[in-house]
Structure formats: structure tokens, C-alpha cells
Design a protein around this motif. Structure first.
Motif, PDB file in Angstrom:
ATOM      1  N   ARG A 134      11.471   0.696   5.225  1.00 31.01           N
ATOM      2  CA  ARG A 134      10.945   1.363   6.424  1.00 31.01           C
ATOM      3  C   ARG A 134      11.801   0.947   7.622  1.00 31.01           C
ATOM      4  O   ARG A 134      12.442  -0.111   7.582  1.00 31.01           O
ATOM      5  N   ARG A 185      -0.490  10.017  -4.926  1.00 30.33           N
ATOM      6  CA  ARG A 185      -0.592  11.473  -5.085  1.00 30.33           C
ATOM      7  C   ARG A 185      -0.754  11.876  -6.554  1.00 30.33           C
ATOM      8  O   ARG A 185      -0.563  13.032  -6.907  1.00 30.33           O
ATOM      9  N   CYS A 202      -4.558   9.002  -0.049  1.00 26.02           N
ATOM     10  CA  CYS A 202      -3.452   9.587   0.708  1.00 26.02           C
ATOM     11  C   CYS A 202      -4.058  10.384   1.860  1.00 26.02           C
ATOM     12  O   CYS A 202      -5.050  11.112   1.652  1.00 26.02           O
ATOM     13  N   TRP A 203      -3.517  10.207   3.036  1.00 24.59           N
ATOM     14  CA  TRP A 203      -3.997  10.999   4.172  1.00 24.59           C
ATOM     15  C   TRP A 203      -3.788  12.467   3.879  1.00 24.59           C
ATOM     16  O   TRP A 203      -2.722  12.863   3.414  1.00 24.59           O
ATOM     17  N   ALA A 204      -4.805  13.267   4.179  1.00 24.92           N
ATOM     18  CA  ALA A 204      -4.736  14.713   3.910  1.00 24.92           C
ATOM     19  C   ALA A 204      -4.459  15.444   5.229  1.00 24.92           C
ATOM     20  O   ALA A 204      -5.312  16.150   5.766  1.00 24.92           O
ATOM     21  N   GLY A 205      -3.232  15.245   5.745  1.00 21.66           N
ATOM     22  CA  GLY A 205      -2.893  15.776   7.074  1.00 21.66           C
ATOM     23  C   GLY A 205      -2.945  17.291   7.155  1.00 21.66           C
ATOM     24  O   GLY A 205      -3.415  17.849   8.162  1.00 21.66           O
ATOM     25  N   PHE A 206      -2.457  17.966   6.100  1.00 21.88           N
ATOM     26  CA  PHE A 206      -2.498  19.442   6.153  1.00 21.88           C
ATOM     27  C   PHE A 206      -3.940  19.918   6.210  1.00 21.88           C
ATOM     28  O   PHE A 206      -4.284  20.807   6.981  1.00 21.88           O
ATOM     29  N   ARG A 242       0.861  -1.199   0.000  1.00 24.40           N
ATOM     30  CA  ARG A 242       0.000   0.000   0.000  1.00 24.40           C
ATOM     31  C   ARG A 242       0.892   1.243   0.000  1.00 24.40           C
ATOM     32  O   ARG A 242       1.839   1.337   0.746  1.00 24.40           O
ATOM     33  N   ARG A 243       0.600   2.186  -0.877  1.00 26.36           N
ATOM     34  CA  ARG A 243       1.371   3.435  -0.907  1.00 26.36           C
ATOM     35  C   ARG A 243       0.414   4.617  -0.835  1.00 26.36           C
ATOM     36  O   ARG A 243      -0.746   4.527  -1.244  1.00 26.36           O
ATOM     37  N   SER A 244       0.917   5.712  -0.318  1.00 22.53           N
ATOM     38  CA  SER A 244       0.183   6.970  -0.437  1.00 22.53           C
ATOM     39  C   SER A 244       0.208   7.358  -1.908  1.00 22.53           C
ATOM     40  O   SER A 244       1.278   7.433  -2.514  1.00 22.53           O
TER      41      SER A 244
HETATM   42  C1  LIG Z   1      -1.583  11.432   9.577  1.00 24.67           C
HETATM   43  C2  LIG Z   1      -0.974  11.530   8.196  1.00 24.67           C
HETATM   44  C3  LIG Z   1      -1.030  12.721   7.522  1.00 24.67           C
HETATM   45  C4  LIG Z   1      -0.510  12.816   6.229  1.00 24.67           C
HETATM   46  N1  LIG Z   1      -0.675  13.972   5.536  1.00 24.67           N
HETATM   47  C5  LIG Z   1      -0.239  14.060   4.260  1.00 24.67           C
HETATM   48  C6  LIG Z   1      -0.473  15.237   3.486  1.00 24.67           C
HETATM   49  O1  LIG Z   1      -1.095  16.202   3.943  1.00 24.67           O
HETATM   50  N2  LIG Z   1      -0.011  15.281   2.220  1.00 24.67           N
HETATM   51  C7  LIG Z   1       0.663  14.212   1.661  1.00 24.67           C
HETATM   52  O2  LIG Z   1       1.051  14.298   0.496  1.00 24.67           O
HETATM   53  N3  LIG Z   1       0.890  13.074   2.366  1.00 24.67           N
HETATM   54  C8  LIG Z   1       0.441  12.956   3.647  1.00 24.67           C
HETATM   55  N4  LIG Z   1       0.624  11.797   4.361  1.00 24.67           N
HETATM   56  C9  LIG Z   1       1.275  10.632   3.727  1.00 24.67           C
HETATM   57  C10 LIG Z   1       2.680  10.379   4.297  1.00 24.67           C
HETATM   58  O3  LIG Z   1       3.557  11.338   3.794  1.00 24.67           O
HETATM   59  C11 LIG Z   1       3.075   8.951   3.906  1.00 24.67           C
HETATM   60  O4  LIG Z   1       2.246   8.043   4.595  1.00 24.67           O
HETATM   61  C12 LIG Z   1       4.529   8.628   4.209  1.00 24.67           C
HETATM   62  O5  LIG Z   1       5.405   9.442   3.481  1.00 24.67           O
HETATM   63  C13 LIG Z   1       4.848   7.170   3.898  1.00 24.67           C
HETATM   64  O6  LIG Z   1       4.530   6.835   2.547  1.00 24.67           O
HETATM   65  P1  LIG Z   1       3.555   5.596   2.247  1.00 24.67           P
HETATM   66  O7  LIG Z   1       2.215   5.925   2.857  1.00 24.67           O
HETATM   67  O8  LIG Z   1       3.474   5.469   0.771  1.00 24.67           O
HETATM   68  O9  LIG Z   1       4.156   4.400   2.892  1.00 24.67           O
HETATM   69  C14 LIG Z   1       0.120  11.693   5.637  1.00 24.67           C
HETATM   70  C15 LIG Z   1       0.163  10.489   6.339  1.00 24.67           C
HETATM   71  C16 LIG Z   1      -0.391  10.402   7.583  1.00 24.67           C
HETATM   72  C17 LIG Z   1      -0.370   9.065   8.303  1.00 24.67           C
END
Ligand SMILES: Cc1cc2nc3c(=O)[nH]c(=O)nc-3n(C[C@H](O)[C@H](O)[C@H](O)COP(=O)(O)O)c2cc1C
Length: 274
Positions: free
Chosen positions: A265, A94, A219-223, A90-92
């Protein structure tokens, strides 16, 4: 009305239903058949474990119709290597195709994610599916406006991230907030329920893992989550009810990228205490 009923001809008094009940509501004290303890009605969390664990189909819960209990398809049990591959690959995502997510795909994902565990089986996670790039863009714009307010207020979070640079980047057309995603999957939960954020995070993670099988990337939208938890305007745009709190957001869309390898990782940091 009783919570449980027993088909005595099927019950072998094995006691499994009593052992599994998370609230200890089933006893065999005065009978060879399961009986609910006094006061059970207000305490049962309706998890259904007592029914599901019975090897003989001897127990029923008044709350549920028997047909709501689905057989586990034993032929589909995954090997560890399949589960490992699902989780590690699984990857984030974008980079998204600009097609709308099909409603039936969304529905499949929500149908899977609703089986994620919840505190006391409360199942209080509510979903908001934003399935329009225009709307996603407007929500992103509102989040950037909120960041501007945070800078004016000198909010402590502005010390953590280079908000000014990020805003300038966004205004040049780089969508750091949602990466051009055509959809958002947002959760909210009643404010008075203290575990809404935990339940939502688990459910969103389940959904994220399941999405890959439909070629939907997330992808998590943390911002955005930073902005949404403090912005009344975003609450209104998302129609989050007054007594609910925003609890999480994934950007989503059909994936337009493919990863050839699994990046490294850190090793798990474990304190063994055996
Ligand atoms: C709580 C949380 C917030 C995140 N927020 C963002 C974000 O706002 N923008 C983004 O591009 N990636 C975001 N990510 C993705 C992380 O950057 C990503 O999980 C990390 O680099 C590892 O990559 P992977 O998920 O492909 O393993 C977030 C991940 C998490 C868990």
C-alpha cells in the motif's frame, strides 16, 4: 434524581472522574467528593467513563447497574504486532462459501461492533442482517434496476462508472454487486442525527476486522451503496423506517479464499507539524 452516587469510604478524591468527563459535569468545588454540576442531567452522554476510570470502584451512575461494567482482562492486552497483523492482513473478501452465517456468529459481531465510538455516545446505528442468498440476489437485482434509472436520468454518477457495461456483465451472471455473497450487513440511522454515516462506517469497519476471527469475510458494497442511497424500492425491501437514512453495507459470508501475503500500500502521506 442524581446522576452519580459516591461511595465515600472508597473515594480517595483523586479527581480522575472529573478530569475524564467529556462534558465537564463533575466538580470537586465544594466537597472532597465528586459532585455533579448543576444542569448535568440533560447534558450527560452516559459514556460511563467516570465510573470506568475510578481505580477504587467509588462511583456509580444511576443509569447503569454496577454489574454492567465489565473488568478489562489485562492478560488479553494485545501487542502492537498482533494489532498490526490484524489490520494489515484484513482483506476485502470476494469469494464466499454458500453456507448461511450462523446466527450466533452474527450476534458476536454485532456485540463487538456496538462498542465502536459514536458521536456524543449516541449509539444510533441500526443494523440489518440479510442472511439469505436469495434475498441478497433480489436486492442486487433491485440495485441494477436503479442503475438503469440513473442512466435514463443521465445522473452525474453515471459519468464516473461504466454503468452500461456493468449492467450487461451482471445480466450475463457476474454478480459485481455482491460477488455471490450469502449475506449483507447493512446500517441505517435516524436522518436528523447528522453523524449516522460516520458512526456506521466506524462500526462496520470494527465489524469487518472482527469478522476474520470467525472466518467471516466481508467487502464494502460501494456500488450497492450508490444505488441504495437513492432507491425507494431498496429502502422498502430493507424495511428502513421513513425517518432513517441508509448509511452503509458490507457483503459477507464464510470466506472461501485465503491470502498468503499482504499486498503493498502507499506510504502514509503525513504532514508533520511539530
Ligand atoms: C467505500 C468502499 C467501497 C467499496 N466498494 C466495493 C465494491 O462495490 N465492490 C468490491 O468488490 N469492492 C469494493 N470495495 C473494496 C475495495 O476495492 C478494496 O478495499 C481495495 O481494493 C483494497 O483491498 P483490501 O480491502 O483487500 O485492502 C470498496 C471499498 C470501500 C472502502
Amino acid at each position: 434524581m442524581s446522576l452519580i452516587s459516591v461511595k465515600e469510604e472508597k473515594c480517595v478524591s483523586c479527581g480522575l472522574c472529573g478530569e475524564t468527563c467529556p462534558m465537564g459535569l463533575i466538580s470537586f468545588d465544594d466537597s472532597r467528593y465528586p459532585q455533579e454540576r448543576e444542569g448535568a442531567e440533560g447534558t450527560c452522554v452516559s459514556c460511563g467513563h467516570c465510573v470506568s476510570v475510578c481505580p477504587n470502584g467509588a462511583l456509580a451512575l444511576a443509569k447503569y447497574d454496577e454489574s454492567e461494567f465489565k473488568a478489562v482482562n489485562e492478560s488479553l492486552v494485545l501487542k502492537t504486532e498482533h494489532v498490526e497483523q490484524l489490520i494489515k492482513s484484513r482483506r476485502s473478501i470476494r469469494k464466499f462459501k454458500q453456507t448461511k452465517i450462523e446466527k450466533r456468529d452474527f450476534e458476536k459481531l454485532f456485540d463487538i461492533a456496538r462498542y465502536a465510538p459514536t458521536g456524543g455516545n449516541s449509539q444510533l446505528v441500526n443494523w440489518i442482517a440479510v442472511n439469505s442468498r436469495d434475498l441478497v440476489k433480489k436486492i442486487g437485482d433491485a440495485a441494477v434496476e436503479h442503475f438503469k434509472n440513473l442512466i435514463v436520468e443521465k445522473h452525474p454518477v453515471t459519468q464516473r462508472y461504466p454503468f452500461e457495461k456493468m449492467i450487461a456483465y451482471y445480466e450475463e451472471g457476474h454478480d459485481f454487486m455482491f460477488r455471490g455473497a450469502p449475506a449483507l450487513i447493512i446500517t441505517c440511522a435516524p436522518a436528523e442525527y447528522g453523524l449516522g454515516a460516520v458512526d456506521s462506517t466506524i462500526a462496520l469497519s470494527y465489524l469487518d476486522l472482527a469478522a476474520a476471527s470467525l472466518n467471516i469475510g466481508c467487502c464494502w458494497a460501494g456500488f450497492f451503496m450508490i444505488a441504495a442511497s437513492g432507491s425507494e424500492q431498496i429502502r422498502k425491501m430493507l424495511n428502513i423506517p421513513d425517518h432513517f437514512v441508509f448509511t452503509g453495507c458490507l457483503m459477507a459470508g464464510y470466506s472461501d479464499e485465503k491470502y498468503m501475503t499482504i499486498p503493498p500500500r502507499n506510504r502514509a502521506k503525513v504532514t508533520w507539524m511539530d
